[in-house]
Scaffold this active site. Structure first.
Site, PDB file in Angstrom:
ATOM      1  CG  ASP A   1      -2.279   0.577   0.957  1.00 54.19           C
ATOM      2  OD1 ASP A   1      -2.353   1.815   0.853  1.00 54.19           O
ATOM      3  OD2 ASP A   1      -3.272  -0.175   0.851  1.00 54.19           O
TER       4      ASP A   1
ATOM      5  CG  HIS B   1      -5.151   4.018   1.305  1.00 50.42           C
ATOM      6  ND1 HIS B   1      -4.794   2.735   0.930  1.00 50.42           N
ATOM      7  CD2 HIS B   1      -6.401   4.211   0.829  1.00 50.42           C
ATOM      8  CE1 HIS B   1      -5.792   2.184   0.262  1.00 50.42           C
ATOM      9  NE2 HIS B   1      -6.787   3.055   0.183  1.00 50.42           N
TER      10      HIS B   1
ATOM     11  CB  VAL C   1      -3.426  -4.686  19.288  1.00 51.86           C
ATOM     12  CG1 VAL C   1      -3.354  -5.442  20.607  1.00 51.86           C
ATOM     13  CG2 VAL C   1      -2.128  -4.845  18.505  1.00 51.86           C
TER      14      VAL C   1
ATOM     15  CG  ASN D   1      -4.714  -2.107  22.601  1.00 49.76           C
ATOM     16  OD1 ASN D   1      -5.909  -1.878  22.412  1.00 49.76           O
ATOM     17  ND2 ASN D   1      -3.781  -1.829  21.705  1.00 49.76           N
TER      18      ASN D   1
ATOM     19  CG  ASP E   1      -5.826   8.910  10.496  1.00 58.07           C
ATOM     20  OD1 ASP E   1      -5.530   8.557   9.346  1.00 58.07           O
ATOM     21  OD2 ASP E   1      -5.966  10.105  10.834  1.00 58.07           O
TER      22      ASP E   1
ATOM     23  CG  ASN F   1      -9.280  12.255  13.314  1.00 53.44           C
ATOM     24  OD1 ASN F   1      -9.551  13.445  13.376  1.00 53.44           O
ATOM     25  ND2 ASN F   1      -9.528  11.411  14.310  1.00 53.44           N
TER      26      ASN F   1
ATOM     27  CB  CYS G   1      -6.284  13.068  15.382  1.00 57.48           C
ATOM     28  SG  CYS G   1      -7.016  14.605  15.972  1.00 57.48           S
TER      29      CYS G   1
ATOM     30  CB  SER H   1      -9.149   0.934  -0.267  1.00 52.84           C
ATOM     31  OG  SER H   1      -8.514   1.281  -1.462  1.00 52.84           O
TER      32      SER H   1
ATOM     33  CG  ASP I   1     -26.085  -0.619 -34.787  1.00 47.30           C
ATOM     34  OD1 ASP I   1     -25.321  -0.576 -33.820  1.00 47.30           O
ATOM     35  OD2 ASP I   1     -26.810   0.335 -35.133  1.00 47.30           O
TER      36      ASP I   1
END
Length: 602
Positions: free
Chosen positions: A83, A117, A128, A131, A318, A327, A346, A356, A472
């Site tokens: 990526d 991204h 994870v 946590n 992000d 963000n 953020c 994606s 056609d």
């Protein structure tokens, strides 16, 4: 080790004892204490908003709660994120990152992500769990490696990112990828030739993907997951060196394409090869996301979301900090964004979307199923996902196209069929492939599947010369037949075409199997620009519609011209204004010169 085996045996016994109650259809609350998980509708859809302005419809998710309850979460499976890069030091990723990431620019182990991204993609796969921050991935115990391939798209970079490491057979190591996520692609404005002579890189990539798909990991292989594209309504291209937005125009209306996809996922050569498992995107209502490319080459569908403003997108990781990524500081209609109480720094976002997103949700699902039974090879895992995929948007009627034929009569053509059941009992839809991924159902099958599929066989190309006119604007079209002699169970079918025609948007191309199943390889009104001297030249299209059917017998190709010249393709550039393409009907009838077919199966 003895304790782990005992726990697994007890888990399997529990599943077996409760199988009659169909436990995988029950709903279990996702636990783990991560604050954003309750808004991750793709994991468990309770009708939440994902911080957008509207809600989804409960039940439209990956259905993975039973697998997670059982602790089946991708452990021991590595996923490669090919990526824009991955912020592997992100606090919600770093515990799952293993050795193997490469910065293709400087050769370091840190695949710098300047865009965000790839980091969001990685979060969807294996953030994870438990946590106390963010949310979780589809396979929160899976391993991750990342590559900033989109910034360094060389041949060498492709080879490294897609598994051909410097020591060639490094994929036999335990921590090397069994899943490769490719949340990228191209939207060609003209058909592409599937020709090794003129494109040796295509031959190389096919060889590498075939080898790794079948032979890596001591013969268990790997899966390449590919996003279908985001061009249902329009797409971007270049005209005279300038970028243009290409869009349909009919009855004096922009973006009017009669409900049909304006661009096909089957145009791109990396979407129509057997080795890439192509995925379309679903929204939180369980319907096709507004942007998602579609085609007969789509294998499965998975959550991708809308844009995270008016309707839910993905809630995922992000880039860290409020000055980069999706963000950033400031007001935003997605209530997670801007430095909020739930995410003051953020570090997460609620606007990730597109095929994606559908691709990493699929990659996480595959890692989860693989971790349920490490002995199964990659093709068998694909097979289990095909067997258990469910109809989504099951009442979708398909798309009928009314057009005026050459005799001045208005006729109706079923341009995209509704859900069909093929001769092997598999459901298929042009928008959704074999259906929406059901992780729990696939995991359940994996736990009780002891034998992998027979070895893959691929037939040689069988070709027939036709040289017949395509009349056609008539439903009659032109038909041609090819006999396949091999007695194989179909996994995928490829068709190679040579057609002369100056208005490709008029053409619908269908393939009918010996069992009578009709697959639309290229839907009418696909907004291609002029190219290849006006037609298809060695252009390949792939269909998964015949999955499980018998290959032996007579295959029929239908090519139908559906327009006298009433629809248009437009391009727009601020400097050039509007540009018309193929606005006049073809002056002469098209010609089906020849076509070829080959079957992948067992």
């Amino acid at each position: 080790m003895i304790l782990r085996k005992s726990l697994l045996a007890c888990s399997i016994a529990l599943i077996s004892a409760q199988a009659s109650a169909d436990i995988t259809d029950s709903t279990f609350a996702l636990v783990g204490g991560d604050p954003l998980t309750p808004q991750q509708w793709h994991l468990q859809n309770n009708g939440q908003s994902g911080f957008s302005l509207s809600n989804g419809v409960a039940g439209n998710d990956l259905d993975l709660d039973f697998a997670h309850l059982m602790g089946i979460k991708g452990r021991g499976i590595t996923v490669s994120v090919i990526d824009s890069g991955v912020e592997i030091s992100h606090p919600d990723l770093q515990a799952n990152v293993v050795a193997g990431s490469v910065n293709l620019g400087d050769g370091s182990d840190f695949p710098t992500d300047l865009n965000g991204h790839g980091t969001s993609v990685a979060g969807l796969i294996a953030a994870v769990e438990g946590n106390g921050i963010g949310g979780r991935g589809v396979a929160p115990h899976a391993n991750l490696v990342g590559f900033n391939y989109l910034d360094y798209q060389s041949v060498a970079g492709w080879l490294v990112a897609h598994g051909l490491s410097e020591d060639f057979r490094a994929l036999d190591r335990f921590t090397d990828p069994r899943v490769f996520n490719q949340s990228y692609g191209s939207t060609p404005p003209t058909p592409r030739a599937y020709d090794y002579a003129s494109n040796p890189f295509l031959e190389l990539t096919d060889q590498v993907q075939a080898d790794i798909s079948l032979n890596s990991h001591w013969g268990r292989g790997a899966v390449y997951v590919k996003s279908a594209g985001n061009s249902f309504r329009s797409y971007s291209a270049y005209y005279q060196g300038l970028p243009i937005q290409v869009l349909p125009y009919e009855n004096r209306q922009f973006y009017n394409n009669n409900g049909l996809p304006f661009h096909s996922a089957n145009i791109s050569t990396d979407n129509n090869n057997y080795w890439n498992l192509v995925v379309s995107a679903l929204n939180a209502q369980g319907q096709l996301a507004s942007y998602s490319s579609v085609g007969s080459n789509v294998f499965l569908s998975a959550p991708g979301g809308e844009y995270g403003t008016n309707a839910p997108a993905m809630v995922t990781i992000d880039l860290t900090g409020c000055d980069k990524g999706m963000n950033v500081a400031g007001e935003h209609p997605n209530s997670l964004h801007g430095g909020t109480e739930l995410d003051p720094n953020c570090d997460y976002n609620g606007t990730m979307n597109g095929t994606s997103s559908a691709a990493p949700n699929t990659s996480g699902a595959i890692a989860t199923v693989m971790s349920a039974n490490h002995a199964l090879d990659a093709r068998t895992v694909r097979h289990l996902l095909a067997q258990t995929a469910r109809k989504t948007d099951e009442h979708h009627p398909g798309v009928d196209l009314a057009f005026e034929n050459a005799d001045g009569e208005v006729v109706n053509y079923n341009a995209v069929p509704a859900w069909q059941t093929n001769a092997a009992g598999y459901h298929f839809h042009h928008f959704y492939g074999l259906g929406a991924i059901d992780v729990d159902a696939a995991v359940y099958k994996a736990l009780f599947t002891g034998v992998s599929l027979p070895a893959l066989q691929m037939t040689d190309w069988v070709t027939t010369q036709v040289n017949a006119e395509i009349p056609d604007a008539t439903l009659a079209g032109v038909q041609s037949n090819i006999q396949v002699e091999q007695a194989l169970t179909v996994e995928s079918v490829q068709v190679k075409l040579n057609i002369d025609h100056t208005r490709l948007r008029d053409l619908a191309i269908e393939l009918v199997s010996p069992s009578g199943t009709r697959s639309v390889l290229m839907s009418a009104r696909t907004g291609l620009l002029a190219g290849n001297d006006g037609g298809y030249t060695d252009s390949v299209m792939l269909s998964n519609h015949f999955y499980g059917e018998q290959a032996q017998g007579n295959w029929t190709l239908n090519v139908i011209d559906t327009d006298k010249g009433t629809s248009y393709t437009l391009g727009y550039n601020p400097s050039l204004g509007l540009i018309g393409f193929n606005s006049r009907n073809n002056a002469v009838a098209g010609l089906l010169k020849d076509w070829s077919i080959r079957v992948f199966g067992h």
